[in-house]
Scaffold this motif. Structure first.
Motif, short mmCIF file in Angstrom:
data_model
loop_
_atom_site.label_atom_id
_atom_site.label_comp_id
_atom_site.label_asym_id
_atom_site.label_seq_id
_atom_site.Cartn_x
_atom_site.Cartn_y
_atom_site.Cartn_z
N LYS A 628 0.82 -1.21 0.00
CA LYS A 628 0.00 0.00 0.00
C LYS A 628 0.86 1.26 0.00
CE LYS A 628 -0.68 0.18 5.04
NZ LYS A 628 -1.68 0.16 6.12
N SER A 629 2.18 1.11 0.06
CA SER A 629 3.08 2.26 -0.05
C SER A 629 4.34 1.81 -0.76
CB SER A 629 3.43 2.81 1.34
OG SER A 629 4.42 2.02 1.96
N PRO A 630 5.10 2.75 -1.33
CA PRO A 630 6.32 2.37 -2.06
C PRO A 630 7.39 1.72 -1.20
CG PRO A 630 5.74 4.67 -2.48
CD PRO A 630 4.87 4.19 -1.38
N THR A 631 7.39 2.04 0.09
CA THR A 631 8.44 1.54 0.97
C THR A 631 8.06 0.22 1.64
OG1 THR A 631 7.57 2.88 2.79
CG2 THR A 631 9.31 3.84 1.44
N GLN A 632 6.90 -0.30 1.30
CA GLN A 632 6.43 -1.54 1.92
C GLN A 632 6.96 -2.74 1.13
OE1 GLN A 632 2.16 -1.86 2.24
NE2 GLN A 632 2.27 -2.40 4.40
N ALA A 633 8.28 -2.80 1.00
CA ALA A 633 8.90 -3.85 0.19
C ALA A 633 9.08 -5.14 0.97
CB ALA A 633 10.25 -3.37 -0.33
N VAL A 634 9.28 -5.03 2.28
CA VAL A 634 9.36 -6.21 3.14
C VAL A 634 7.97 -6.41 3.72
CG1 VAL A 634 10.49 -7.27 5.12
CG2 VAL A 634 11.77 -5.72 3.64
N LEU A 635 7.19 -7.24 3.05
CA LEU A 635 5.77 -7.39 3.34
C LEU A 635 5.40 -8.84 3.14
CD1 LEU A 635 2.97 -5.97 3.86
CD2 LEU A 635 2.79 -5.75 1.37
N ASN A 636 5.37 -9.59 4.22
CA ASN A 636 5.17 -11.03 4.12
C ASN A 636 4.17 -11.50 5.17
OD1 ASN A 636 7.43 -11.52 2.13
ND2 ASN A 636 8.59 -10.62 3.81
N ARG A 637 3.28 -12.35 4.75
CA ARG A 637 2.26 -12.80 5.68
C ARG A 637 2.91 -13.45 6.89
NH1 ARG A 637 -1.08 -18.23 4.40
NH2 ARG A 637 0.60 -19.61 3.79
N GLY A 638 2.32 -13.17 8.03
CA GLY A 638 2.91 -13.63 9.28
C GLY A 638 3.76 -12.57 9.95
N ASP A 639 4.10 -11.47 9.23
CA ASP A 639 4.84 -10.38 9.86
C ASP A 639 4.00 -9.75 10.97
OD1 ASP A 639 6.78 -10.83 8.00
OD2 ASP A 639 6.38 -9.03 6.81
N ASP A 640 4.67 -9.29 12.01
CA ASP A 640 3.96 -8.68 13.13
C ASP A 640 3.19 -7.43 12.71
OD1 ASP A 640 4.93 -10.61 14.83
OD2 ASP A 640 6.63 -9.41 15.52
N ASP A 641 3.73 -6.68 11.78
CA ASP A 641 3.09 -5.43 11.35
C ASP A 641 2.44 -5.57 9.97
OD1 ASP A 641 5.42 -5.76 9.98
OD2 ASP A 641 6.11 -3.69 10.18
N TYR A 642 1.95 -6.75 9.68
CA TYR A 642 1.41 -7.05 8.35
C TYR A 642 0.19 -6.19 8.05
CZ TYR A 642 -0.11 -9.99 4.40
OH TYR A 642 -0.49 -10.46 3.16
N ALA A 643 0.31 -5.32 7.05
CA ALA A 643 -0.81 -4.43 6.69
C ALA A 643 -0.72 -4.10 5.21
CB ALA A 643 -0.76 -3.16 7.53
N PRO A 644 -0.98 -5.06 4.33
CA PRO A 644 -0.86 -4.83 2.89
C PRO A 644 -2.08 -4.09 2.34
CG PRO A 644 -1.67 -7.03 3.28
CD PRO A 644 -1.42 -6.44 4.64
N LEU A 645 -1.96 -3.62 1.12
CA LEU A 645 -3.14 -3.14 0.41
C LEU A 645 -4.03 -4.33 0.08
CD1 LEU A 645 -4.67 -0.83 -1.07
CD2 LEU A 645 -3.39 -1.51 -3.13
N LEU A 646 -3.43 -5.38 -0.46
CA LEU A 646 -4.14 -6.63 -0.76
C LEU A 646 -3.32 -7.78 -0.20
CD1 LEU A 646 -5.12 -5.83 -4.46
CD2 LEU A 646 -6.67 -5.88 -2.49
N PRO A 647 -3.94 -8.66 0.56
CA PRO A 647 -3.17 -9.68 1.29
C PRO A 647 -2.76 -10.86 0.42
CG PRO A 647 -5.49 -9.96 1.74
CD PRO A 647 -5.38 -8.73 0.89
N TYR A 648 -1.77 -11.57 0.91
CA TYR A 648 -1.40 -12.86 0.34
C TYR A 648 -2.66 -13.70 0.14
CZ TYR A 648 0.80 -17.49 0.08
OH TYR A 648 1.19 -18.74 -0.32
#
Length: 862
Positions: A628-648
């Motif tokens: 959901k942002s350009p800097t959200q490159a480390v974005l993997n399900r199960g992450d503590d701060d997981y907040a994607p635009l669209l999920p795995y």
């Protein structure tokens, strides 16, 4: 925002003058961390994390006896030759006859006779000639057959006319292991048509940072999919252990790259993975657990480091873990001169690699000959134990015997050799079409716009609509997938081809216009756009914003929307990207990834039948989370701060309720605090940069404190501390140049520097430039004599002459001055080039890109 030059741990240093001779011998290859060679190899490591695998392919006593017999009859020279793998551009058939190499390869963009359009017959002829030379014992006394390895990573992708499948990221979205096995089987067949034995696939990286330029080579951020696919691909390539294992219908596979390549800091290709050992196993090793269990016969070592130690030199991982603990009894092959990146090694001298457990050196370029000679000498002087050589050769022979290479006919006479009708045959392409259909992920579908009625008037726009090369991505004919036209894909189809055929068959009207122009207003527009092709290294990015700084595709979408035309976006990419603005400007949005040669299959899903019935529904689900942002490159399900635009796992099907509105956040403010000074040289070379010299048509990497090249004399000097600057003297007879260049000439992303109002800055002391012309340049090519649009040289002679002669001063140039001349800062290879003509005597140091300095730069273009 992390800046690549800051997060990479490795550095290259210019050695002190007293060490110049040693440094000449050790080249300029980046060590991983200072003092690496003195670090214990297995400190704080626990092999108990790693399982003892129940590998289905067991050792055959008859094969083991044959190995022992062969080994006992071989000379040291013959053994070492089995461990050398040169590249077809660097050896001849006579070299093979003389040395009897155990294997050879064609790297990306290498073809028989250096001909991109080499025919299958040309490939077969080279395979046959090399094989016959290898079994000819008249010169080397050896009749052990050689084997040819090739990068067939999404089909037999080096061969014109081959079936090209979606890249792995798309196959992960399909999540269909049965289909994956079919794809591997087809690939094996088309490879065997050209007489080749061995495939450098599958890549089983679990990608954790989508800035990585090889993200599309990973199936998923989820190690479960990676593991399942590893089994399927290897069974498809090699056959099942209890059925047709390495039969006449199969090729040898390679699981790669061992280990942790998908988890480097900052997504840096060939960078440093700092995962704990438990994470290394849980996340990054599952493809190996599953792939080795079903019998993968070769493993490729990775370029990356783990906690600062290059994998090619890690005895703990290559021997203690992979071989001793997990029980792998095949062989480990290196990656492209990867051994040369070990601290203390060069491409032509590296006993550390074989002692660590490397069995086959992949050694392209002419470095193969001195490496062969040095390795023999190192066995003789005890640097490399003979027992380690015998182990490596035992493993190589084991794989060759299991594959039947001693008993099979020569390459030209094998089951599929020369059956060119199999390359790109329709049955194979139908498997690829199924893969394309199942890999598509529907992210947005307002008012159920899709599927489209094919009887409508449809405009097809965007530069990806009729571009098979772009839709196929990297590792496609050429290494980077560039410089290809549709004519290079006989039998293939573009996305437009499929739409046109179906619309016209249904009685509709279709118009192709890359710029979105039309004479009759269409009922709907399909816009195909996305990333340009790239492969390893060149695809690394600093963030995930699509078309950062140059939103031409967004402008096209907005242009069509402003005319009241519904827009269907088909997005071609090798990773999820921040496309909020493009999503807002689309009524429907499809992530098509890199579909390969069968673009026509996309129409099977986008278009309904003439009668309105459905052809194929969407099946693809995100195997990578969408940012959901350009800097959200480390974005993997199960992450503590997981907040994607669209999920795995997200992916709409027809009839599902649309979830994305048209008001996604489009703004992104660059945090200046996150953009740091990008150091290049301050007495130390900062990774990923190296220093090079040019003069008189010659090009050399700086590898010592003193160099003489053409008209140029180079030496290290002192400014504040010992050897913290370099002195350049040009005698006026020829132009000369000092360059800072990226390692391996990979393209680096410096767009954040431009956004941070940076200037290229350096300190300079001009002792004699009165009769000189000096220019400061950048380019995106990195070759000794670059051509093309992405290069710029600015005359700075006047500015330098205004500095006090013989005293240190500072020179800086606004980066916008370079972009105004056509430089693409997202694709930089040479960020600093000092071009000199006439008589020159000057020194430079502290070369860097400095944020916030553009307005006050010596030369500003604001």
């Amino acid at each position: 925002m992390e800046i690549k030059s800051i997060v990479i741990a490795s550095v290259t240093t210019l050695l002190l003058a007293g060490c110049a001779k040693d440094q000449e011998q050790s080249n300029t290859v980046d060590p991983t961390t200072p003092g690496e060679s003195s670090q214990p190899d297995n400190s704080n490591q626990t092999a108990d994390i790693w399982p003892k695998l129940d590998i289905v392919v067991k050792q055959d006593p008859a094969i083991e006896a044959r190995i022992a017999e062969l080994l006992g009859s071989m000379t040291l020279e013959q053994k070492v030759a089995q461990m050398i793998q040169p590249e077809i551009r660097d050896i001849t058939v006579e070299d093979m006859r003389k040395y009897g190499f155990g294997s050879y390869l064609n790297g990306g963009g290498a073809f028989p006779n250096n001909n991109k359009h080499a025919t299958p017959a040309d490939w077969i002829q080279l395979a046959e000639d090399m094989y016959q030379a290898s079994v000819d014992d008249s010169l080397d006394g050896s009749s052990i057959p050689t084997m040819w390895g090739t990068d067939a990573v999404h089909g037999h992708n080096n061969v014109i006319g081959a079936t090209l499948f979606p890249h792995n990221i798309g196959l992960g979205a399909a999540n269909n292991p049965e289909l994956i096995e079919k794809i591997a089987n087809v690939t094996a067949t088309e490879v065997m048509v050209t007489g080749i034995d061995w495939v450098f696939a599958p890549t089983v990286a679990t990608v954790r940072d989508d800035r990585w330029g090889r993200t599309y080579e990973g199936y998923s951020e989820d190690p479960v999919i990676v593991g399942e696919y590893a089994k399927a691909i290897i069974n498809g390539l090699q056959g099942h252990a209890n059925k047709d294992f390495l039969s006449d219908n199969r090729v040898i596979s390679t699981v790669k790259h061992f280990l942790g390549d998908g988890g480097t800091e900052g997504g840096d290709d060939q960078g440093n993975n700092v995962a704990s050992e438990q994470e290394l196993f849980d996340i990054h090793a599952q493809g190996y657990v599953e792939g080795l269990t079903v019998g993968a016969q070769t493993v490729m070592a990775s370029f990356n480091s783990w906690h600062g130690r290059k994998i090619h030199g890690s005895k703990y991982l290559l021997t203690d873990v992979l071989k001793d603990r997990m029980g792998f009894d095949g062989f480990v092959v290196g990656d492209w001169n990867g051994h040369g990146q070990i601290a203390g090694c060069t491409n032509d001298n590296c006993p550390q690699a074989v002692n660590a457990g490397l069995d086959v050196y992949m050694v392209p370029t002419q470095a193969w000959k001195p490496l062969y000679e040095n390795t023999i000498a190192q066995v003789k002087d005890g640097t490399i134990p003979l027992s380690r050589i015998d182990d490596a050769v035992t493993r190589i022979l084991r794989v060759k015997l299991r594959a039947g290479l001693f008993d099979k006919p020569s390459p030209a006479k094998r089951k599929f050799s020369g059956k060119t009708e199999l390359i790109g045959q329709d049955a194979h392409r139908e498997v690829a079409r199924q893969a394309v259909r199942e890999s598509l992920v529907l992210l947005k579908n307002k008012a159920n716009l899709l599927p489209l009625d094919p009887t409508q008037t449809i405009l097809v726009a965007g530069d990806g609509a009729n571009n098979i090369g772009k839709q196929s991505g990297g590792w496609t004919i050429t290494w980077q997938g560039t410089n290809n036209t549709n004519a290079d894909f006989p039998g293939g189809s573009s996305i437009y081809d499929g739409i046109k055929a179906q619309v016209e068959a249904a009685g509709g009207t279709v118009t192709l216009s890359e710029q979105g122009n039309f004479s009759q207003k269409p009922d709907v527009a399909i816009v195909v756009f996305g990333e340009e092709p790239y492969a390893e290294g060149h695809g690394d990015r600093e963030n995930l914003e699509y078309q950062r700084g140059n939103k031409t595709d967004l402008a096209l979408l907005k242009k069509l929307k402003s005319q009241g035309i519904p827009v269907v976006s088909v997005f071609i990419s090798g990773r999820p990207m921040w496309v909020n603005a493009e999503l807002n400007s689309s009524d429907a949005f499809v992530a098509a990834w890199l579909p390969g040669s069968e673009g026509l299959a996309i129409a099977d899903v986008l278009l309904a039948n003439k009668d309105g019935s459905l052809q194929h529904d969407f099946k693809g689900k995100l195997s990578y989370s969408w940012p959901k942002s350009p800097t959200q490159a480390v974005l993997n399900r199960g992450d503590d701060d997981y907040a994607p635009l669209l999920p795995y796992g997200f992916g709409l099907t027809y009839g599902d309720e649309n979830v994305l509105a048209d008001n996604l956040n489009e703004s992104f403010e660059l945090d200046m605090d996150d953009v740091q000074v990008r150091k290049m040289f301050d007495g130390t070379m900062h990774a990923p940069w190296e220093m090079a010299l040019l003069s008189g048509g010659q090009y050399v990497n700086v590898s010592a404190s003193v160099h003489t090249l053409g008209s140029l004399t180079f030496r290290t000097v002192d400014k504040v501390v010992q050897e913290d600057a370099v002195k350049l003297t040009v005698d006026g007879t020829q132009p000369a140049e000092l360059r800072i260049v990226s390692k391996s000439h990979f393209r680096e992303d410096m767009l954040s520097d431009l956004q941070a109002n940076a200037a290229l800055s350096f300190e300079v002391k001009a002792d004699d430039i009165d009769n000189a012309s000096i220019k400061l340049g950048m380019n995106c090519e990195g070759t000794a004599d670059p051509e093309g649009s992405c290069r710029a040289y600015l005359d700075i002679t006047e500015y330098l002459q205004q500095l006090p002669q013989g005293e240190w001063g500072e020179m800086s140039v606004d980066l916008a001055c370079f972009t105004a001349q056509g430089i693409r800062l997202g694709d930089i290879v040479v960020p600093f080039a000092l071009s000199m003509e006439g008589n020159v005597d000057l020194s430079v140091t502290n070369i860097a890109s400095v944020p916030g300095k553009a307005d006050a730069a010596t030369l500003s273009c604001q």
